[in-house]
Design an enzyme around this catalytic site. Sequence first.
Site, PDB file in Angstrom:
ATOM      1  N   LYS A  30       0.822  -1.222   0.000  1.00  0.00           N
ATOM      2  CA  LYS A  30       0.000   0.000   0.000  1.00  0.00           C
ATOM      3  C   LYS A  30       0.855   1.272   0.000  1.00  0.00           C
ATOM      4  CE  LYS A  30      -1.965   0.887   3.779  1.00  0.00           C
ATOM      5  NZ  LYS A  30      -2.368   1.734   4.886  1.00  0.00           N
ATOM      6  N   ARG A 105     -10.966   4.056  10.062  1.00  0.00           N
ATOM      7  CA  ARG A 105     -10.656   2.756  10.665  1.00  0.00           C
ATOM      8  C   ARG A 105     -11.850   2.143  11.370  1.00  0.00           C
ATOM      9  NH1 ARG A 105      -4.889   2.322  11.476  1.00  0.00           N
ATOM     10  NH2 ARG A 105      -5.263   0.721  13.013  1.00  0.00           N
ATOM     11  N   ARG A 143      11.038 -14.552   4.381  1.00  0.00           N
ATOM     12  CA  ARG A 143      12.047 -13.512   4.593  1.00  0.00           C
ATOM     13  C   ARG A 143      13.120 -13.973   5.579  1.00  0.00           C
ATOM     14  NH1 ARG A 143       8.945  -7.773   4.665  1.00  0.00           N
ATOM     15  NH2 ARG A 143       8.247  -8.438   6.730  1.00  0.00           N
ATOM     16  N   ARG A 176      12.961 -13.205  11.326  1.00  0.00           N
ATOM     17  CA  ARG A 176      12.558 -12.281  12.392  1.00  0.00           C
ATOM     18  C   ARG A 176      11.256 -12.745  13.027  1.00  0.00           C
ATOM     19  NH1 ARG A 176      13.684  -6.833   9.021  1.00  0.00           N
ATOM     20  NH2 ARG A 176      12.212  -7.906   7.685  1.00  0.00           N
ATOM     21  N   ARG A 187      -1.887 -10.602  12.366  1.00  0.00           N
ATOM     22  CA  ARG A 187      -1.984  -9.263  11.763  1.00  0.00           C
ATOM     23  C   ARG A 187      -3.042  -9.244  10.667  1.00  0.00           C
ATOM     24  NH1 ARG A 187       3.469  -7.948   9.433  1.00  0.00           N
ATOM     25  NH2 ARG A 187       2.369  -6.170   8.555  1.00  0.00           N
TER      26      ARG A 187
END
Length: 240
Positions: A30, A105, A143, A176, A187
Amino acid sequence: MTGLRGTELSLVSLQRLHAVVLFGSPGSGKGTQAKRLTQALGIPHISTGDMLRDRIRSGTEKVSAVVANMQSGALVADDVMNAIVQKRLSEADAARGFILDGYPRTLEQAEHLGMWLQRKRISEVVIHLAVDYNVIIARLTGRRVCPLCGTLYNTVSQPAKVDGLCDRDGGKLLMRDDDRESVIRERLEAYEKQTRPVLEYFKASGHRVEEVDASQAPPDYVFKEIFQLIEPDDRPGIHG
Ligand SMILES: [Zn+2]
């Protein structure tokens, strides 16, 4: 001719106003798309997250532990957010349009914005950069980072020459904590839970809502799709 104030005048004389309300799930790119739209259309990217951070930094808001924690805007009361955004949208640089990011939101914020736009006779387009969650999970869980030099790798799209070791210094690549599947799923679920009702409100109340699949295609392709939705007759400017 008297009685027309600056903002009214500029709205009346506008040929095209690009009012974009941008939503994007984690991993949808985004931020990148907002930046490109800003360049191509010459309108400001109004990110409520950035605005709140700026206000906190400049001391506009009283800094408290709570305020310092509310970077994303999640904990700011609806009426405060509504006032901040409305003021920002009324500034001169937004008279030709804006890309709104991070707001609304909540349902209450969405209703407020919807009514404000209607009052101003601004027909906005709501763009949702949707992703296939499995694709995003595969991408983000792939990642890896080198703890010695910080170089980023991806087991799928950008693998190290020797599996698990940094090309530069042979450091043992790490994942990570933020990239673990459970964290990413959380999330994505939080995003879904927060955003879905807001999008449903826009659809149900007759606003234009467009979904763009941002999970597979390269950013250039996604950008062209968005641009076509905003500006069907035009070609994107050659920027970046
Ligand atoms: Zn390294």
